[in-house]
Structures are given as structure tokens and as C-alpha cells.
Write an enzyme that holds these catalytic residues in place. Sequence first.
Site, PDB file in Angstrom:
ATOM      1  CB  SER A   8      11.125 -48.033 -37.618  1.00 42.24           C
ATOM      2  OG  SER A   8      10.146 -48.985 -37.274  1.00 42.24           O
ATOM      3  CG  HIS A  32       9.265 -46.726 -41.249  1.00 41.73           C
ATOM      4  ND1 HIS A  32       9.188 -46.721 -42.634  1.00 41.73           N
ATOM      5  CD2 HIS A  32       9.235 -48.032 -40.886  1.00 41.73           C
ATOM      6  CE1 HIS A  32       9.116 -47.953 -43.070  1.00 41.73           C
ATOM      7  NE2 HIS A  32       9.139 -48.791 -42.041  1.00 41.73           N
ATOM      8  CG  ASP A  34       7.723 -51.012 -39.447  1.00 41.94           C
ATOM      9  OD1 ASP A  34       7.838 -51.023 -40.681  1.00 41.94           O
ATOM     10  OD2 ASP A  34       8.638 -50.652 -38.683  1.00 41.94           O
ATOM     11  CG  MET A  36       4.292 -55.655 -39.021  1.00 36.22           C
ATOM     12  SD  MET A  36       5.616 -56.467 -38.109  1.00 36.22           S
ATOM     13  CE  MET A  36       6.993 -55.364 -38.485  1.00 36.22           C
ATOM     14  CG  HIS A  65       6.885 -50.875 -44.364  1.00 36.86           C
ATOM     15  ND1 HIS A  65       8.013 -51.437 -43.796  1.00 36.86           N
ATOM     16  CD2 HIS A  65       6.582 -51.658 -45.423  1.00 36.86           C
ATOM     17  CE1 HIS A  65       8.361 -52.520 -44.484  1.00 36.86           C
ATOM     18  NE2 HIS A  65       7.501 -52.689 -45.465  1.00 36.86           N
ATOM     19  CG  MET A  67       5.709 -55.187 -43.754  1.00 35.31           C
ATOM     20  SD  MET A  67       6.911 -55.046 -42.419  1.00 35.31           S
ATOM     21  CE  MET A  67       6.364 -53.509 -41.696  1.00 35.31           C
ATOM     22  CG  MET A 136      11.429 -55.204 -46.968  1.00 36.44           C
ATOM     23  SD  MET A 136      11.196 -53.982 -45.667  1.00 36.44           S
ATOM     24  CE  MET A 136      11.846 -54.836 -44.224  1.00 36.44           C
ATOM     25  CG  ASP A 174      12.315 -50.935 -43.132  1.00 36.29           C
ATOM     26  OD1 ASP A 174      12.902 -50.945 -42.037  1.00 36.29           O
ATOM     27  OD2 ASP A 174      11.072 -51.078 -43.258  1.00 36.29           O
TER      28      ASP A 174
HETATM   29  C1  DX5 Z   1      10.855 -54.709 -40.177  1.00 34.72           C
HETATM   30  C2  DX5 Z   1      10.352 -53.285 -40.277  1.00 34.72           C
HETATM   31  C3  DX5 Z   1      11.366 -52.269 -39.985  1.00 34.72           C
HETATM   32  C4  DX5 Z   1      11.938 -52.333 -38.594  1.00 34.72           C
HETATM   33  C5  DX5 Z   1      13.384 -52.004 -38.717  1.00 34.72           C
HETATM   34  O1  DX5 Z   1       9.954 -55.566 -40.777  1.00 34.72           O
HETATM   35  O2  DX5 Z   1       9.850 -53.031 -41.573  1.00 34.72           O
HETATM   36  O3  DX5 Z   1      10.900 -50.954 -40.266  1.00 34.72           O
HETATM   37  O4  DX5 Z   1      11.355 -51.441 -37.696  1.00 34.72           O
HETATM   38  O5  DX5 Z   1      13.979 -52.201 -37.480  1.00 34.72           O
HETATM   39  P1  DX5 Z   1      15.559 -52.177 -37.335  1.00 34.72           P
HETATM   40  O6  DX5 Z   1      16.033 -50.844 -37.832  1.00 34.72           O
HETATM   41  O7  DX5 Z   1      15.778 -52.398 -35.893  1.00 34.72           O
HETATM   42  O8  DX5 Z   1      16.087 -53.306 -38.186  1.00 34.72           O
HETATM   43 ZN    ZN Z   2       9.372 -50.892 -42.034  1.00 37.17          ZN
END
Ligand code: DX5
Ligand code: ZN
Length: 229
Positions: A8, A32, A34, A36, A65, A67, A136, A174
Amino acid sequence: MPVQIAPSILSADFARLADEAAAVSGAADWLHIDVMDNHFVPNLTIGLPVVESLLRHTTLPLDCHLMIDDPDRWAPAYAEAGARNVTIHAEAARAPVRTLREIRAAGARAGLAINPATPVEPCEDLLGEADMLLLMTVEPGFGGQPFLDHVLPKVRRARELVAKHGGSVWLQVDGGVAAGTIERCAEAGADVFVAGSAVYGAPDRAAAVQALRAQAESATARASWPASG
Ligand code: DX5
Ligand code: ZN
């Protein structure tokens, strides 16, 4: 389904994303991303323009992903841009069937994500609409959080549901996935592993991916869940 590792970029240096992608390109299966929006989760990261730029700078398939609130409105554009997988949250989608279908129609794999407190059983009827279920293992929003062990029974139940429906849906975990937790995830039935800080916090990112893969593969080999093709 072989083990797949998805570093990620949330834990990468956002000012050097192309280099950070290149650091794992020979070792990882996915990158990956993220996305947000500061509404669905209390953090703001990147959106479609950055994904479009990254697509020009990496050969790794992008696993987006989302969010975000209102994924029904935004998700198809990520697929149209060239993301290989687009995952929406069940908690945020108003019309998940339609949106998952639109993602697939645009040529991407479609993922459905659920938060730690969301039960997996209501997703059973949607398994035919999704290529991947994302469980998650932290509350979404930030990297570097501790892994939530209480999600593991849900991973096992999700694996049973997936097996019952033919086994073709990938099961991604994740959050907090690292050397100390990845084997438990694999034993419980996960086959796609997102790792942010465990990869981008390591001095050698590619070696970190390889080490996680080796751990997940050996844990999968001794797991009791029915592996699928
Ligand atoms: C959190 C993200 C993850 C995050 C995971 O909301 O969806 O993808 O990057 O990070 P680690 O592996 O450090 O928990
Ligand atoms: Zn993620």
C-alpha cells in the site's frame, strides 16, 4: 489461487510515488492505492488524477481501495482510467450491485470491502457480483495501526462462504498485515495481502514483499481451508 501481495502506497513517500512503485515492481503482484475523502474516513489522500499519473509510471496493476462516500458515483471512473481492481465499501455504497457491475463493465475486477464491525454474512448474496472481498483488519483511515485479531473468525467464515460459492472470489485482508500477523491471516483463509508500513517502512521494500510472500505461502500450505483454483 496463489498468494498475492499488494503493498500500500499509503505508507510510501507521496512526493516520490513513481520511485516508490518501482521499488516493489519486481516483487509485488499489485500496488494498493488508498483513496480517502475525509468523509467516509477521517483522512484525505489521493484521487483520480494521481491514479491516472501513476498508471503512466508503473507496470504494476493498480488495486484501488475507495474509502469514500458515494462510491457509486466515483468508482467507475477509476476502472475506466485503467485501475485493474476497484474496491468499494459496502457501508458507503447505495447501489452496490449496480456499481460492482459498472466496475466490471469498464474492464476492472470489482471488490467489495467491509469494516471490522460489519458482518460478512449479508455479503453472501453479492458474491456473484464481486471478484474480491476485502476484510478490513483495522478501522480504515490510517496506516500503521495494530492488527485486529477479532477479525480472524470473520476471515474464516468468509472463506467458507467463498468456498460454498465456487471459490473464485479472492479474499483480501488490509490493515496491520506484517510479519507477525500474515500467517494467521493466511491460515484463516486470506489469499491477497495488503501491507503498507510492513513494506514501505522496511529498508529494502522488495525483500520485505518477498519475506511476506514466503510466510503467507507456508501458512497457506498448512491451512485447512479449501484452496481454490
Ligand atoms: C487503511 C488502509 C490500508 C493501509 C494499511 O485504511 O486501507 O491499506 O495502507 O497500512 P498498514 O499495512 O500499515 O496497516
Ligand atoms: Zn487499503
